[in-house]
Write a protein that holds these residues in place. Structure first.
Motif, short mmCIF file in Angstrom:
data_model
loop_
_atom_site.label_atom_id
_atom_site.label_comp_id
_atom_site.label_asym_id
_atom_site.label_seq_id
_atom_site.Cartn_x
_atom_site.Cartn_y
_atom_site.Cartn_z
N ASP B 141 -78.88 -56.42 8.89
CA ASP B 141 -78.89 -57.65 9.68
C ASP B 141 -79.93 -57.57 10.81
O ASP B 141 -80.65 -56.58 10.94
CB ASP B 141 -77.48 -57.98 10.21
CG ASP B 141 -76.99 -56.94 11.21
OD1 ASP B 141 -77.81 -56.15 11.71
OD2 ASP B 141 -75.77 -56.94 11.50
N ASP B 142 -79.99 -58.65 11.63
CA ASP B 142 -81.01 -58.72 12.68
C ASP B 142 -80.87 -57.63 13.73
O ASP B 142 -81.82 -57.27 14.42
CB ASP B 142 -80.96 -60.09 13.36
CG ASP B 142 -81.31 -61.20 12.37
OD1 ASP B 142 -82.02 -60.89 11.40
OD2 ASP B 142 -80.85 -62.35 12.54
N ASN B 143 -79.64 -57.11 13.86
CA ASN B 143 -79.42 -56.04 14.85
C ASN B 143 -79.72 -54.66 14.28
O ASN B 143 -79.48 -53.65 14.94
CB ASN B 143 -77.96 -56.06 15.33
CG ASN B 143 -77.61 -57.38 15.97
OD1 ASN B 143 -78.44 -57.99 16.64
ND2 ASN B 143 -76.40 -57.84 15.74
N GLY B 144 -80.20 -54.65 13.05
CA GLY B 144 -80.53 -53.36 12.42
C GLY B 144 -79.31 -52.67 11.82
O GLY B 144 -79.38 -51.52 11.42
N GLU B 145 -78.20 -53.39 11.76
CA GLU B 145 -76.98 -52.80 11.21
C GLU B 145 -76.94 -53.00 9.69
O GLU B 145 -77.27 -54.09 9.21
CB GLU B 145 -75.76 -53.45 11.86
CG GLU B 145 -74.57 -52.55 11.91
CD GLU B 145 -73.43 -53.18 12.70
OE1 GLU B 145 -72.31 -53.16 12.19
OE2 GLU B 145 -73.70 -53.73 13.81
N GLN B 146 -76.49 -51.99 9.00
CA GLN B 146 -76.49 -52.06 7.54
C GLN B 146 -75.14 -52.53 7.03
O GLN B 146 -74.10 -52.06 7.48
CB GLN B 146 -76.80 -50.65 7.00
CG GLN B 146 -77.20 -50.66 5.54
CD GLN B 146 -77.76 -49.33 5.11
OE1 GLN B 146 -78.45 -48.66 5.85
NE2 GLN B 146 -77.47 -48.93 3.89
#
Lengths: 154, 159
Positions: B141-146
Protein backbone atom coordinates in the motif's frame (compact mmCIF):
# COMPACT_ATOMS: atom_id res chain seq x y z
CA UNK A 1 87.56 28.45 -2.74
CA UNK A 2 84.84 28.80 -0.29
CA UNK A 3 82.53 25.86 -0.02
CA UNK A 4 79.02 26.78 0.88
CA UNK A 5 77.21 24.65 3.38
CA UNK A 6 74.68 22.38 1.67
CA UNK A 7 71.86 23.94 3.47
CA UNK A 8 69.51 22.29 5.94
CA UNK A 9 70.49 18.66 6.32
CA UNK A 10 67.69 17.85 8.81
CA UNK A 11 65.44 14.81 8.31
CA UNK A 12 62.43 15.62 6.15
CA UNK A 13 59.31 13.84 7.37
CA UNK A 14 56.18 13.73 5.28
CA UNK A 15 52.92 14.44 7.04
CA UNK A 16 51.26 11.06 7.37
CA UNK A 17 48.11 12.28 9.08
CA UNK A 18 45.87 12.68 5.97
CA UNK A 19 46.89 9.27 4.64
CA UNK A 20 46.14 7.55 7.93
CA UNK A 21 42.85 9.42 8.18
CA UNK A 22 41.85 8.24 4.74
CA UNK A 23 42.96 4.67 5.37
CA UNK A 24 40.99 4.47 8.60
CA UNK A 25 37.94 5.82 6.83
CA UNK A 26 38.28 3.15 4.16
CA UNK A 27 38.62 0.43 6.80
CA UNK A 28 35.56 1.75 8.62
CA UNK A 29 33.60 1.71 5.34
CA UNK A 30 34.56 -1.86 4.47
CA UNK A 31 33.83 -3.03 8.01
CA UNK A 32 30.35 -1.57 7.77
CA UNK A 33 29.51 -3.14 4.44
CA UNK A 34 31.19 -6.50 4.89
CA UNK A 35 28.84 -9.42 4.64
CA UNK A 36 29.86 -12.82 5.86
CA UNK A 37 26.54 -14.41 5.00
CA UNK A 38 26.81 -17.48 2.83
CA UNK A 39 24.00 -16.39 0.53
CA UNK A 40 24.34 -18.30 -2.71
CA UNK A 41 24.38 -15.77 -5.45
CA UNK A 42 25.51 -16.03 -9.01
CA UNK A 43 26.29 -13.00 -11.08
CA UNK A 44 25.15 -14.79 -14.25
CA UNK A 45 21.57 -14.72 -13.03
CA UNK A 46 19.54 -11.55 -13.39
CA UNK A 47 16.60 -12.15 -11.13
CA UNK A 48 13.11 -10.91 -12.00
CA UNK A 49 12.01 -7.93 -9.92
CA UNK A 50 9.07 -7.88 -7.57
CA UNK A 51 7.89 -5.42 -4.96
CA UNK A 52 6.65 -8.32 -2.83
CA UNK A 53 9.92 -10.23 -2.77
CA UNK A 54 11.08 -9.90 0.82
CA UNK A 55 13.98 -11.63 2.53
CA UNK A 56 12.87 -14.59 4.65
CA UNK A 57 12.22 -13.73 8.30
CA UNK A 58 14.24 -16.75 9.44
CA UNK A 59 17.06 -18.37 7.51
CA UNK A 60 16.23 -21.67 5.84
CA UNK A 61 17.71 -24.75 7.37
CA UNK A 62 20.14 -26.27 4.86
CA UNK A 63 18.29 -25.22 1.71
CA UNK A 64 19.11 -26.47 -1.77
CA UNK A 65 19.72 -23.71 -4.28
CA UNK A 66 19.21 -24.29 -7.99
CA UNK A 67 20.15 -21.56 -10.45
CA UNK A 68 18.74 -21.33 -13.95
CA UNK A 69 20.53 -19.13 -16.47
CA UNK A 70 18.89 -17.28 -19.35
CA UNK A 71 20.32 -19.80 -21.84
CA UNK A 72 18.72 -22.73 -20.06
CA UNK A 73 21.70 -24.07 -18.11
CA UNK A 74 21.32 -25.18 -14.53
CA UNK A 75 23.84 -24.38 -11.82
CA UNK A 76 23.77 -26.63 -8.82
CA UNK A 77 26.43 -26.86 -6.09
CA UNK A 78 28.79 -24.79 -8.21
CA UNK A 79 28.56 -27.06 -11.26
CA UNK A 80 27.02 -25.88 -14.51
CA UNK A 81 24.72 -28.59 -15.83
CA UNK A 82 23.64 -28.43 -19.43
CA UNK A 83 20.56 -30.62 -19.31
CA UNK A 84 17.81 -31.45 -16.88
CA UNK A 85 18.81 -35.13 -16.63
CA UNK A 86 22.13 -34.16 -15.03
CA UNK A 87 20.33 -31.90 -12.59
CA UNK A 88 18.03 -34.78 -11.72
CA UNK A 89 20.90 -37.13 -10.95
CA UNK A 90 22.67 -34.43 -8.89
CA UNK A 91 19.48 -33.86 -6.88
CA UNK A 92 18.99 -37.60 -6.48
CA UNK A 93 22.47 -37.88 -4.95
CA UNK A 94 21.65 -34.96 -2.67
CA UNK A 95 18.42 -36.58 -1.47
CA UNK A 96 20.30 -39.78 -0.63
CA UNK A 97 22.80 -37.76 1.42
CA UNK A 98 19.98 -35.95 3.24
CA UNK A 99 18.12 -39.18 4.00
CA UNK A 100 21.21 -41.05 5.16
CA UNK A 101 22.94 -38.41 7.19
CA UNK A 102 20.17 -36.24 8.60
CA UNK A 103 16.88 -36.86 10.32
CA UNK A 104 15.08 -34.35 8.10
CA UNK A 105 12.25 -35.25 5.81
CA UNK A 106 12.59 -34.10 2.22
CA UNK A 107 9.24 -32.32 2.49
CA UNK A 108 10.80 -30.00 5.08
CA UNK A 109 13.77 -29.01 2.93
CA UNK A 110 13.35 -25.75 1.04
CA UNK A 111 14.43 -25.67 -2.58
CA UNK A 112 15.44 -22.16 -3.58
CA UNK A 113 15.01 -21.52 -7.29
CA UNK A 114 17.05 -18.60 -8.64
CA UNK A 115 15.90 -18.35 -12.22
CA UNK A 116 16.94 -15.62 -14.63
CA UNK A 117 14.23 -13.13 -15.62
CA UNK A 118 14.60 -14.20 -19.27
CA UNK A 119 14.71 -17.95 -18.68
CA UNK A 120 11.82 -20.12 -19.81
CA UNK A 121 9.01 -20.62 -17.32
CA UNK A 122 8.73 -24.18 -18.61
CA UNK A 123 12.24 -24.95 -17.35
CA UNK A 124 11.34 -23.61 -13.91
CA UNK A 125 8.33 -25.92 -13.97
CA UNK A 126 10.58 -28.80 -14.97
CA UNK A 127 12.84 -28.10 -11.98
CA UNK A 128 9.79 -28.05 -9.72
CA UNK A 129 8.52 -31.26 -11.31
CA UNK A 130 11.79 -33.09 -10.67
CA UNK A 131 11.90 -31.87 -7.09
CA UNK A 132 8.32 -33.01 -6.58
CA UNK A 133 9.22 -36.46 -7.94
CA UNK A 134 11.99 -36.60 -5.36
CA UNK A 135 9.45 -35.66 -2.63
CA UNK A 136 10.47 -32.05 -2.08
CA UNK A 137 7.49 -29.84 -1.31
CA UNK A 138 8.74 -26.44 -0.20
CA UNK A 139 9.94 -24.03 -2.84
CA UNK A 140 11.19 -20.47 -2.65
CA UNK A 141 11.08 -18.60 -5.93
CA UNK A 142 13.71 -15.93 -5.62
CA UNK A 143 13.29 -12.43 -6.98
CA UNK A 144 15.06 -9.12 -6.80
CA UNK A 145 13.53 -6.59 -4.44
CA UNK A 146 11.96 -3.67 -6.21
CA UNK A 147 10.74 -0.38 -4.79
CA UNK A 148 8.58 0.37 -7.82
CA UNK A 149 5.51 -1.60 -8.78
CA UNK A 150 6.33 -4.32 -11.30
CA UNK A 151 2.78 -5.14 -12.36
CA UNK A 152 1.77 -1.75 -13.73
CA UNK A 153 3.56 -2.13 -17.02
CA UNK A 154 3.87 -5.60 -18.49
CA UNK B 1 67.22 29.55 43.07
CA UNK B 2 68.39 27.78 40.01
CA UNK B 3 66.00 27.83 37.12
CA UNK B 4 66.28 24.86 34.76
CA UNK B 5 66.60 25.49 31.15
CA UNK B 6 63.07 24.89 29.78
CA UNK B 7 64.18 24.70 26.15
CA UNK B 8 66.10 21.50 26.62
CA UNK B 9 63.31 19.06 25.60
CA UNK B 10 63.55 15.69 23.85
CA UNK B 11 61.49 15.22 20.72
CA UNK B 12 59.57 11.95 20.98
CA UNK B 13 58.98 10.40 17.57
CA UNK B 14 56.26 7.77 17.34
CA UNK B 15 57.01 4.68 15.29
CA UNK B 16 54.32 4.85 12.64
CA UNK B 17 55.59 2.02 10.44
CA UNK B 18 54.04 -0.97 12.33
CA UNK B 19 50.71 0.79 12.61
CA UNK B 20 50.63 1.67 8.92
CA UNK B 21 51.61 -1.94 8.11
CA UNK B 22 48.73 -3.41 10.03
CA UNK B 23 46.28 -0.79 8.81
CA UNK B 24 47.14 -1.61 5.21
CA UNK B 25 46.83 -5.31 5.93
CA UNK B 26 43.35 -4.72 7.33
CA UNK B 27 42.46 -2.61 4.34
CA UNK B 28 43.62 -5.27 1.90
CA UNK B 29 41.64 -7.94 3.80
CA UNK B 30 38.43 -5.92 3.66
CA UNK B 31 38.90 -5.02 0.01
CA UNK B 32 39.34 -8.67 -0.95
CA UNK B 33 36.42 -9.95 1.13
CA UNK B 34 34.09 -7.20 -0.10
CA UNK B 35 31.12 -8.69 -1.86
CA UNK B 36 28.17 -6.77 -3.16
CA UNK B 37 25.04 -8.59 -2.05
CA UNK B 38 21.95 -7.48 -3.89
CA UNK B 39 18.74 -7.42 -1.89
CA UNK B 40 16.77 -10.53 -2.77
CA UNK B 41 13.50 -11.95 -1.56
CA UNK B 42 11.44 -15.08 -1.89
CA UNK B 43 7.97 -16.24 -2.75
CA UNK B 44 7.42 -19.30 -0.63
CA UNK B 45 5.13 -21.85 -2.18
CA UNK B 46 4.26 -25.31 -1.03
CA UNK B 47 3.74 -27.64 -3.96
CA UNK B 48 3.51 -31.31 -3.13
CA UNK B 49 3.51 -33.75 -6.03
CA UNK B 50 0.18 -34.35 -7.75
CA UNK B 51 -0.35 -37.72 -6.03
CA UNK B 52 0.32 -36.28 -2.57
CA UNK B 53 -1.99 -33.31 -3.13
CA UNK B 54 -4.81 -35.55 -4.37
CA UNK B 55 -4.77 -37.52 -1.15
CA UNK B 56 -5.16 -34.35 0.93
CA UNK B 57 -8.54 -32.81 1.75
CA UNK B 58 -10.01 -30.97 -1.22
CA UNK B 59 -10.57 -27.26 -0.66
CA UNK B 60 -14.14 -25.96 -0.67
CA UNK B 61 -13.24 -22.81 -2.59
CA UNK B 62 -12.96 -23.30 -6.36
CA UNK B 63 -9.51 -23.30 -7.90
CA UNK B 64 -8.74 -20.15 -9.88
CA UNK B 65 -6.81 -20.69 -13.08
CA UNK B 66 -4.53 -18.04 -14.52
CA UNK B 67 -3.30 -18.72 -18.04
CA UNK B 68 -0.26 -16.95 -19.41
CA UNK B 69 0.13 -17.24 -23.14
CA UNK B 70 3.44 -16.47 -24.87
CA UNK B 71 4.49 -15.30 -28.30
CA UNK B 72 7.07 -17.49 -30.12
CA UNK B 73 9.82 -15.23 -28.75
CA UNK B 74 8.66 -15.75 -25.15
CA UNK B 75 7.04 -12.36 -24.69
CA UNK B 76 3.62 -12.11 -23.08
CA UNK B 77 0.75 -12.51 -25.52
CA UNK B 78 -2.27 -12.78 -23.25
CA UNK B 79 -3.31 -13.16 -19.63
CA UNK B 80 -6.47 -15.03 -18.79
CA UNK B 81 -8.21 -15.48 -15.46
CA UNK B 82 -10.56 -18.39 -15.90
CA UNK B 83 -12.46 -17.46 -19.05
CA UNK B 84 -11.84 -13.74 -18.65
CA UNK B 85 -9.25 -12.39 -21.07
CA UNK B 86 -7.19 -9.50 -19.71
CA UNK B 87 -5.79 -7.66 -22.67
CA UNK B 88 -5.41 -4.07 -21.51
CA UNK B 89 -2.29 -1.93 -21.23
CA UNK B 90 -1.27 -3.50 -17.94
CA UNK B 91 -2.76 -7.02 -17.81
CA UNK B 92 -1.10 -7.90 -14.50
CA UNK B 93 -2.59 -4.81 -12.84
CA UNK B 94 -6.00 -5.94 -14.17
CA UNK B 95 -5.36 -9.45 -12.90
CA UNK B 96 -4.48 -8.00 -9.52
CA UNK B 97 -7.75 -6.03 -9.36
CA UNK B 98 -9.79 -9.08 -10.38
CA UNK B 99 -8.10 -11.20 -7.72
CA UNK B 100 -8.71 -8.49 -5.11
CA UNK B 101 -12.37 -8.38 -6.03
CA UNK B 102 -12.67 -12.14 -5.88
CA UNK B 103 -10.85 -12.53 -2.60
CA UNK B 104 -12.78 -9.61 -1.08
CA UNK B 105 -9.75 -7.95 0.40
CA UNK B 106 -10.28 -4.86 2.50
CA UNK B 107 -6.77 -4.38 3.73
CA UNK B 108 -7.11 -7.34 6.09
CA UNK B 109 -5.31 -10.65 6.04
CA UNK B 110 -5.21 -12.61 2.82
CA UNK B 111 -7.31 -15.59 1.90
CA UNK B 112 -5.76 -18.76 3.22
CA UNK B 113 -8.29 -21.01 1.46
CA UNK B 114 -8.22 -19.68 -2.08
CA UNK B 115 -5.82 -21.44 -4.38
CA UNK B 116 -4.58 -20.19 -7.73
CA UNK B 117 -3.01 -22.33 -10.41
CA UNK B 118 -0.76 -20.70 -12.98
CA UNK B 119 -0.71 -22.36 -16.34
CA UNK B 120 2.07 -20.74 -18.33
CA UNK B 121 3.37 -21.53 -21.78
CA UNK B 122 6.72 -23.31 -21.78
CA UNK B 123 8.50 -20.57 -23.73
CA UNK B 124 7.20 -17.67 -21.63
CA UNK B 125 9.91 -15.56 -20.04
CA UNK B 126 10.04 -16.17 -16.32
CA UNK B 127 9.70 -12.50 -15.42
CA UNK B 128 6.08 -12.60 -16.59
CA UNK B 129 5.38 -15.58 -14.37
CA UNK B 130 6.93 -13.64 -11.49
CA UNK B 131 4.71 -10.65 -12.35
CA UNK B 132 1.66 -12.93 -12.24
CA UNK B 133 2.71 -14.34 -8.85
CA UNK B 134 3.20 -10.76 -7.58
CA UNK B 135 -0.25 -9.72 -8.83
CA UNK B 136 -1.88 -12.75 -7.20
CA UNK B 137 -0.13 -12.95 -3.84
CA UNK B 138 -0.44 -9.41 -2.55
CA UNK B 139 0.32 -5.75 -2.83
CA UNK B 140 2.17 -2.92 -1.12
CA UNK B 141 0.00 0.00 0.00
CA UNK B 142 0.92 3.71 -0.05
CA UNK B 143 2.47 3.44 3.41
CA UNK B 144 4.82 0.73 2.19
CA UNK B 145 2.96 -1.94 4.13
CA UNK B 146 2.62 -5.33 2.52
CA UNK B 147 -0.77 -7.04 2.31
CA UNK B 148 -1.36 -10.63 1.35
CA UNK B 149 -4.07 -11.77 -0.99
CA UNK B 150 -3.75 -15.39 -2.06
CA UNK B 151 -1.11 -17.46 -0.33
CA UNK B 152 -1.63 -20.75 -2.11
CA UNK B 153 -0.17 -20.46 -5.58
CA UNK B 154 1.06 -23.32 -7.71
CA UNK B 155 2.09 -24.05 -11.26
CA UNK B 156 -0.01 -26.37 -13.36
CA UNK B 157 1.86 -29.57 -14.20
CA UNK B 158 3.50 -29.58 -17.61
CA UNK B 159 1.51 -31.41 -20.31
Amino acid sequence: MRIRPKGNTGIVEGDLTPMIDMTFQLIAFFMMVINFSDAEQDQRIKLPASELARPPTAPYEQPLTIHLTSNGHFIYAGDELFDIARLRSALLRETQIILRHTSKKLAEVTVIIRADANSKTGLVQEIIGICQELKFEKFALRGKQSEASTIRGA
Amino acid sequence: MKIRNADHREIITLQMTPMIDIVFQLLVFFVFTFKIVLPEGDFNIRMPSASASESSQPSETPLLKVRLRATPTGELARVQLGDLVLDGEAPFAQLHLEIRNLVGDSGGPGSTEQEVEIEADYELKYRYAMNAITAITGYVDDNGEQHKLVERVRFAPLP
